[in-house]
Structures are given as structure tokens and as C-alpha cells.
Design a protein around this motif. Sequence first.
Motif, PDB file in Angstrom:
ATOM      1  N   THR B  92       1.011  -1.204  -0.085  1.00  0.00           N
ATOM      2  CA  THR B  92      -0.085  -0.043  -0.145  1.00  0.00           C
ATOM      3  C   THR B  92       0.986   1.109   0.051  1.00  0.00           C
ATOM      4  OG1 THR B  92      -1.500  -1.249   1.504  1.00  0.00           O
ATOM      5  CG2 THR B  92      -2.092   1.129   1.116  1.00  0.00           C
ATOM      6  N   ILE B  93       0.455   2.207  -0.848  1.00  0.00           N
ATOM      7  CA  ILE B  93       1.207   3.619  -0.769  1.00  0.00           C
ATOM      8  C   ILE B  93       0.667   4.397   0.332  1.00  0.00           C
ATOM      9  CG2 ILE B  93       2.261   5.315  -2.053  1.00  0.00           C
ATOM     10  CD1 ILE B  93       1.957   3.301  -4.604  1.00  0.00           C
ATOM     11  N   PHE B  94       1.273   5.037   1.060  1.00  0.00           N
ATOM     12  CA  PHE B  94       0.533   5.911   2.136  1.00  0.00           C
ATOM     13  C   PHE B  94       1.492   7.394   1.705  1.00  0.00           C
ATOM     14  CE2 PHE B  94       0.318   2.157   4.666  1.00  0.00           C
ATOM     15  CZ  PHE B  94      -1.204   1.900   4.525  1.00  0.00           C
ATOM     16  N   TRP B 109       2.795  -2.682   4.425  1.00  0.00           N
ATOM     17  CA  TRP B 109       1.983  -3.706   4.340  1.00  0.00           C
ATOM     18  C   TRP B 109       1.162  -4.013   5.815  1.00  0.00           C
ATOM     19  CZ3 TRP B 109       6.921  -3.133   2.754  1.00  0.00           C
ATOM     20  CH2 TRP B 109       7.202  -3.587   1.389  1.00  0.00           C
ATOM     21  N   ASP B 110       1.484  -4.599   6.976  1.00  0.00           N
ATOM     22  CA  ASP B 110       1.113  -4.690   8.183  1.00  0.00           C
ATOM     23  C   ASP B 110       1.288  -3.809   9.562  1.00  0.00           C
ATOM     24  OD1 ASP B 110      -0.276  -6.810   6.759  1.00  0.00           O
ATOM     25  OD2 ASP B 110       1.492  -8.131   7.250  1.00  0.00           O
ATOM     26  N   ASP B 111       2.349  -2.777   9.111  1.00  0.00           N
ATOM     27  CA  ASP B 111       2.320  -2.160  10.309  1.00  0.00           C
ATOM     28  C   ASP B 111       1.367  -1.426  10.996  1.00  0.00           C
ATOM     29  OD1 ASP B 111       5.060  -2.762  10.336  1.00  0.00           O
ATOM     30  OD2 ASP B 111       6.044  -0.817   9.669  1.00  0.00           O
ATOM     31  N   TYR B 112       0.536  -0.837  10.241  1.00  0.00           N
ATOM     32  CA  TYR B 112      -0.454   0.016  10.799  1.00  0.00           C
ATOM     33  C   TYR B 112      -1.422  -0.860  11.585  1.00  0.00           C
ATOM     34  CZ  TYR B 112      -3.768  -1.272   6.869  1.00  0.00           C
ATOM     35  OH  TYR B 112      -4.491  -2.047   6.171  1.00  0.00           O
ATOM     36  N   LYS B 113      -1.571  -2.250  11.351  1.00  0.00           N
ATOM     37  CA  LYS B 113      -2.314  -3.208  11.758  1.00  0.00           C
ATOM     38  C   LYS B 113      -1.847  -3.462  13.188  1.00  0.00           C
ATOM     39  CE  LYS B 113      -4.048  -5.243   7.433  1.00  0.00           C
ATOM     40  NZ  LYS B 113      -3.870  -6.279   6.752  1.00  0.00           N
ATOM     41  N   HIS B 114      -0.544  -3.590  13.192  1.00  0.00           N
ATOM     42  CA  HIS B 114      -0.022  -3.926  14.639  1.00  0.00           C
ATOM     43  C   HIS B 114      -0.163  -2.747  15.358  1.00  0.00           C
ATOM     44  CE1 HIS B 114       2.901  -6.817  12.190  1.00  0.00           C
ATOM     45  NE2 HIS B 114       1.869  -7.373  12.552  1.00  0.00           N
ATOM     46  N   PRO B 142      -5.224   9.223   0.412  1.00  0.00           N
ATOM     47  CA  PRO B 142      -4.044   8.193   0.356  1.00  0.00           C
ATOM     48  C   PRO B 142      -3.446   7.976   1.712  1.00  0.00           C
ATOM     49  CG  PRO B 142      -3.501  10.457  -0.419  1.00  0.00           C
ATOM     50  CD  PRO B 142      -4.934  10.407  -0.250  1.00  0.00           C
ATOM     51  N   ARG B 143      -4.204   8.233   2.874  1.00  0.00           N
ATOM     52  CA  ARG B 143      -3.555   8.245   4.060  1.00  0.00           C
ATOM     53  C   ARG B 143      -3.607   7.101   4.849  1.00  0.00           C
ATOM     54  NH1 ARG B 143      -5.457  12.646   2.684  1.00  0.00           N
ATOM     55  NH2 ARG B 143      -3.912  14.393   2.114  1.00  0.00           N
ATOM     56  N   ARG B 144      -2.553   6.858   5.380  1.00  0.00           N
ATOM     57  CA  ARG B 144      -2.451   5.385   6.396  1.00  0.00           C
ATOM     58  C   ARG B 144      -3.774   5.642   7.486  1.00  0.00           C
ATOM     59  NH1 ARG B 144       1.750   2.537   9.872  1.00  0.00           N
ATOM     60  NH2 ARG B 144       1.140   3.279  11.632  1.00  0.00           N
ATOM     61  N   GLY B 260       0.395  10.957  15.969  1.00  0.00           N
ATOM     62  CA  GLY B 260       1.045   9.910  14.944  1.00  0.00           C
ATOM     63  C   GLY B 260       1.213  10.523  13.813  1.00  0.00           C
ATOM     64  N   ASN B 261       1.758   9.609  12.967  1.00  0.00           N
ATOM     65  CA  ASN B 261       2.027   9.952  11.503  1.00  0.00           C
ATOM     66  C   ASN B 261       2.189   8.765  10.792  1.00  0.00           C
ATOM     67  OD1 ASN B 261       4.619   9.883  11.524  1.00  0.00           O
ATOM     68  ND2 ASN B 261       4.841  11.802  12.484  1.00  0.00           N
ATOM     69  N   THR B 262       2.443   9.005   9.185  1.00  0.00           N
ATOM     70  CA  THR B 262       2.597   7.941   8.416  1.00  0.00           C
ATOM     71  C   THR B 262       3.851   7.250   8.647  1.00  0.00           C
ATOM     72  OG1 THR B 262       0.997   9.256   7.137  1.00  0.00           O
ATOM     73  CG2 THR B 262       2.452   7.236   6.102  1.00  0.00           C
ATOM     74  N   LEU B 263       4.725   7.891   9.296  1.00  0.00           N
ATOM     75  CA  LEU B 263       6.374   7.272   9.331  1.00  0.00           C
ATOM     76  C   LEU B 263       6.203   6.609  10.777  1.00  0.00           C
ATOM     77  CD1 LEU B 263       8.161  10.462   7.903  1.00  0.00           C
ATOM     78  CD2 LEU B 263       7.414   8.205   6.597  1.00  0.00           C
ATOM     79  N   MET B 264       5.567   7.435  11.683  1.00  0.00           N
ATOM     80  CA  MET B 264       5.825   6.739  12.967  1.00  0.00           C
ATOM     81  C   MET B 264       4.860   5.509  13.506  1.00  0.00           C
ATOM     82  SD  MET B 264       5.937   8.557  16.916  1.00  0.00           S
ATOM     83  CE  MET B 264       4.281   9.009  16.801  1.00  0.00           C
TER      84      MET B 264
END
Lengths: 480, 363
Positions: B92-94, B109-114, B142-144, B260-264
Motif C-alpha cells: 500500500t502507498i501511503f 504492509w501490516d505495520d499499521y495493523k500492529h 491516500p493516508r494511512r 501519530g503520523n504515517t512514518l511513526m
Amino acid sequence: MGSVPHFPILRAGVEYSSLDRVELKSYREGVVMASVSQANAGLIRRDMKKLDRAKAALDGVAVGELIERLASAARIFLTEELPLNESGDRQTADEYVACLSATSGMPHAMCRANMQKIAGVMGDMPTILAGLMRGMAPGILDTGVGKHGEVGVWYTAQARALGVVLPSNSPGVHSLWVPAVALKIPVVLKPGREEPWTPMRIAQALFAAGIPREAVSLYPTDHEGAAAILENCGRALLFGDESTTRQYADNPAIEIHGPGRSKVLLGADEAANWSDHLDVLLESVARNGGRSCINASSIVVPSHGDEIAQALAERLAGIAPLEDDDRDAKLCAFANPKFAEGIDAAIQRGLEGGGAEDVTARYRKGERRREYRGGSYLLPTIVRCDSIEHPLANTEYLFPFASVVEVPQDEMLAKIGPSLVVTAITKDEGFVSELMSTPLIHRLNLGPVPTIKVEWDQPHEGNLFEFLFHRRAFQRAPSW
Amino acid sequence: MADKALQLEECVRAAADARDAHVREVVRWHFSGETGTPIWLRWAEKAGWNPAEEVQGFADIVERFENFDDESLRKEPHEEWIPRAFADRPFTIFETGGTTGMPKQRIGWDDYKHDYEEFSQTLSEEAFPRGGYWLMVGPTGPRRLRLAIEHLAHHRKSSCYFVDLDPRWVKKLIRNKEMDQARAYMSHVIDQAVLILNNRKVDVLFTTPKLLEALSEELSIPDAGITGVFCGGTEMSPQTTRFLVEEVLEGRTQLVPTYGNTLMGLAVHKPGFEKEGFSITYYAPQPRAVLRVTDLVDPQKQVDYDEWGRVELTTLTKELFLPRFLERDEAIRRRPVAEHPWDGVAQVRPFGAQKENIVEGVY
């Protein structure tokens, strides 16, 4: 007052202490004079939803009663020790003057003169209302209907409150909104950064005199908070330079008080008698430290420009910074030295461009900008300009500054531009009639009246009653 | 008391050890031939040392990596960022927040789910009931965040309504001083949210502080049936937080502030901020991300506790290694607490915001 007093927000008269505070410091020693609660814009917007309640509270008091209470508020404002907050900090009139002076840079004597001006308005509401309402009986504010002469009238309020975004330059400005309370319109004020003292003292005097607390909201706040006030009251006054006011210029619910660009005009018939009028010119330029929008910033004459500039410069060059409590102090310090620097630099640029001379420089000892006991001052400056198009010829600065410029009498009205006050010293009937018919002038003083002299039965920059009320048609069937 | 302090010290040490072990694992992952990420493998070649072998803990990251230059997130092809171990999986492109021009992009991939499943454990069952309905009012696109919120809702057996706000358009309007348009757009967003709240039962709201305020000007949030609000995305000063808790939420709906943000990913707040002058402290999802509050002159140095500095992020997951990225935020460095035995960041606000408190016009 031992520790630093807290300066609260007033939310429809109810004190609120914010977690966001700004320290208000004295301009000389940088002593913290107050910790000022700052209102977040959301809080203001939320309160604006409840303005009906404030309006209802004022509507509950008859106008005659309000006028009486305002008269006693005037006395209280001038003399009594009043609370700053409900935690026990209080201020006598002398302490108020000292604090106001310490943060705004205005000498005590001028603070007191402004105090008198404000009290004068509060105490003489019948005259003020007669002026604003053109002699209609104020009782019309209780019922909405009444008579103007023989004509039946019906007036309704256009706003639930009057919002006012205030300046810090001179406390006299508060005399402009005070009549709203007598007109039964609550006020929502954003004080100038260096000058929260006066609106708080007025509010406390009103409360002490029995005016419903809901009548006054006071929000020290930022630009977003100011916008919340301007957009939600229904009617608002906005003081500011063009960069601040531009976005509201086309909004009929917001009355803009920008630079006054007030002027003294000498007619061709009186130009040769200029020395008889020198005191009027001096008063117009320099009274109140040159801090008002009704101070003259241009002297427009058909001839004798050099002599007039020289005579003014010679007299004004004697004015120097003094102690704040010196009764003869005629100059205000700049609470923010950067303003003094910026203005000085702008004048310098204007002079370097040619076509203008700082005539006061011939008589002044030292530079225009002067540091005195920790304060930044600009000394009186008279600039002789070749043409009214010169960048310094029609510009207002926050100290005794004026241009002297020669313009043939028959071209004057085409060239002066919008002017808050014009003192026209002429008996030439043709010229007088032109002056009376031009839309450029808000207040015309005919004859040797200083621009700074205010008669309170005349409107100032718009008539507050007409701004706040709207006349509507009303007919009643016979014997109904 | 002494016991408690000792216990906390112990926890802090244990957390630091766990972090260092995680650092070793993640660095080895991104810098070794079989699993590694092209961009970091090339980096190591140029740098002339092998992080996979030499990095022993977080201190080495601070010492041996410069502040990450985020331009590469705009310029480099996505393939450069795919760890070899993920080569076969679509990603996925965030994109990050409200910037204009070419946006920064992070693939995942799955980071945001964790991140959000872990965050879910901190939510109260009463205010964020399972099986309810949620509403997100804020940047979707297009945001996470959008996927993350929906995942969190699903994780809690809930479903989510969305009202979009395009922050790039808002920024453009504000920059062009089209304030009327900005206001109209804001009302357009709020109107849609009000419409949903008036016609559907919603239990939980996710939005920004500004939108929450604006929404509360149209309806009472507790009366609308909302029991929990989580709120993030922009600065929340102590006064704003207090105003949200006491007035906007009327002391009845629970506020969960997040940073929070897309990178952290998502940092959780320390509960009980009401008793700490409404100053909110956030703790990063360590060890997957580590936050430091750094000195403005020497960005290797941290500021002292309770001092302001610039927020620096290091992301340490198998999907993304991002060392020492300087955020556009400043914050106060806070001490570890038992639940999060590592440094916290408080009163996060845009970098340089303190300079705004200068004097206004003369009139």
C-alpha cells in the motif's frame, strides 16, 4: 498587589482563567505587570452562541435606569478602587494609571485625560444618545416604537452584541463603544495587547454600578479569536491598519477604523494669517502624544508652507521624553521598540527618496529616535513635502508627525483623499460649501478648532445607533 | 516510594534492553543480503561499514546515522524501499499530511495493523464499546490513517463511517487568503458529519481538534450518543485540551488524544492529563518507533527533561527502517512512566510555534 495579578477573561461577565497566559510587561524595566488569560477561538465561538442571553439581560433594564447607572459608573471609574479579578487583586485609580502607563508607554497625565474623556461619555449619556438618536426620546429603546418629531418610528436591533477589536494606542478609544451599553447592546471586546486595563476597569465600574454583568465580555485573544468576535456578533468595530482590515472591507456588519489621515486645511483667505492659528496646528498634531486617529497628520496650505513648517518645527522641537509621571510629559514611549525602529526607518526612506525635508531636524538635538530611561521614543517630526503625492505627505504615524504641503485651494479636495477629521480654516463661502458637500470628510471642523477636539453629540466614524439599529416600517390599524 | 522508583528504574532498563535487541534485529534485517532493503544496502556500501554487524543498540543509531533526509521518500522509486523478504507482496502507498507539491510516500504492509491493535488495548470498553459504530471526520484519501481507523474499528467489532477532509485543499485556500472558501469547505465537511450523526447511531468519533470544535458548535456531542472521541493530527495546547474536555465534550464524553503520523505509527497518551494541567504526554510505540526530543543546535543531543526541543523519530520495523528523522514538531521531553518506561513527548506543536506570540498591529 504583591504577586503578579491574574487578568481573567470575562465570559458574559463571568470570570474564566485560561491555561494559556501571556505576561504583560512594563516597557521600561520589563517588570511583569499581569498574567493575562488568553481565550482560544473555539471558546469565543461557543460563547457567541449564547449572546441572546446577554442581550436579554440588558433588555431587562429600562434605558432610563441604564443611563443613571452609567452615570454612577462614570464616578466609580474615576475614583474607586475596583477589582481586577475575583481572587482579590484590586486597583485604585492611581494604580490603574500607573499600570496603563507602564505597559502602553503613555504618560500619566495623558492617561488621566483619557480617563476623563471616557468618564465624560459614560456620565453624559443623555447628550450622547441625543446626538446618536437625533433627539429621539431614548425610551424608544425599551419599546422599539416611538416618535421622531411627528413621525412614528420602529427600530429593531441589528445585532445581539457589538464586537470590538481594540487597539493599544490610546485608551480614549473606549469612549466609542461605551454608548452601546445604554443602547442595550452587550459588548464583546478584544483588548489591545498592551492595554487590557481600561476595558477591565470600565467593566468593573459598570458592574459596580449595577449594569448586568452579561453586558460585557472581554477576551484577550489571538487573530483567530478576533475573527470569531468579528464574525459572530452581528455588528463589530475593527481597529487596525490596512493589512488587518482589508479582508473585512466589504462586510457591512463590520465598521473599520483604520488610519484617520486627519488634516488641517488653510484656505487662501487665511493662509497669510497662519501664525494666528499656530496653536491650533500644534494641538492638532501633538496632543495626546499624536496617538489618535484624530491627530492631524497633514497640514495642507495654498502658500506659506515653508514658514509654517519652520514655525511648527521650532515649537515642537522643544518636546522631549520625560518621566511617565511628569505632568508636562507630552510624548509616549513605544511599548514595542521595534515599532519605533520601523517607523523611523520608513520616514528615513521617505526622506532619502527626495522631495521632502525633516524640518524639525534643524532644531532637534540628536536623532529622531531616542532611548530614554529604557523607553523608545520618536521625537516630533514635521516634514515639508514638495507634493501631496509624496509618500510621507498623507501618512499617519503613532507620534507627533505631520507633513506640511502646498496645494492650490481649488485642487485640495481632489487631492486630500479620505480624511477622518478635517479642520478647515477659511471663511471663503465657495470653499466652505465644497467642503460641506465632499464625501471624503467624516468630521468637519470649520474655523480654528483643533482636529483633536471632540463634541460628543456628533457621530465619530459612523453613528453607533444607526450601525446597531434598523428602522422598519410599522403601521397600526385605527383603534387596534 | 523508594521501591516504586527502583521498580521504574528497573522497567526503564528492561525496556532499553528490549529496544536494543529489537534495534539489532531490525538493522540486521534491513542490511543483510537475504532480507535487506535496497536503499539501505546501497547506503552501507557507500558508508563503508556494515550496520548489520556493527550496530549493537539504539546508541549506535544516534551516533552513526545522520538525520534522515526525507527527500528520498519523494524521489526514490518504491522498489528501493521493499525489503527483499517482502518482494512478492503487493504494498500500500501511503502519503503524508497536507503538504503540497510531490508528497512524501511510505509503502507498507501490516505495520499499521500492529500499531492500531496494540493501541486498541489502551481504549476503555465503556467509551469505545465493541460492536458499535464509528465515524471518522478527517483526511482520508491516500493516508494511512483512514485504513488504520477502519482496521481499529473492525478489530473492535465495529464499523466506521467516513467524511473526508482534504487538508491540501484547505492549505491552498488559506495560503491564497480565500478565507470564505476555507470556511465554506469546513461547513461542507461538518454538514456531512452532522447529517450522519442525526440519522445514524454513532458511538465513537475520530477527528481533529478543530473539526471536533466545529462539530460541537452544531450539536451536543454527548447528546448525539458519542461516548468516546479520539482526536489527533494537530496541536493540542493544554488550554485547547481543557476546553475540549470541559466544554466541547461537556465532561461526559471521553477524550483520547493521540499523536501519530504515517512514518511513526501511533503514540498513546498518558492517562490522567486532566490532573496534570491538561498537558498531554505521548509515548511512542517502542520498540517499533523511538522518539527523542533533541537540541536545536546539536541534534545528536537530547534536551533535558521538561525542556522544549525538536522531535526526532526513528522507525524500526521490518517494513521500514528510518533513522533519526526530524519531525516538523517541537515538544517537551518527559520522563518514563511505568506503563511506558521510556521518554515521552509533551505538548507537541508545530516547530517554531512559540515565535507567533509576538505583538500585533498598532491600532
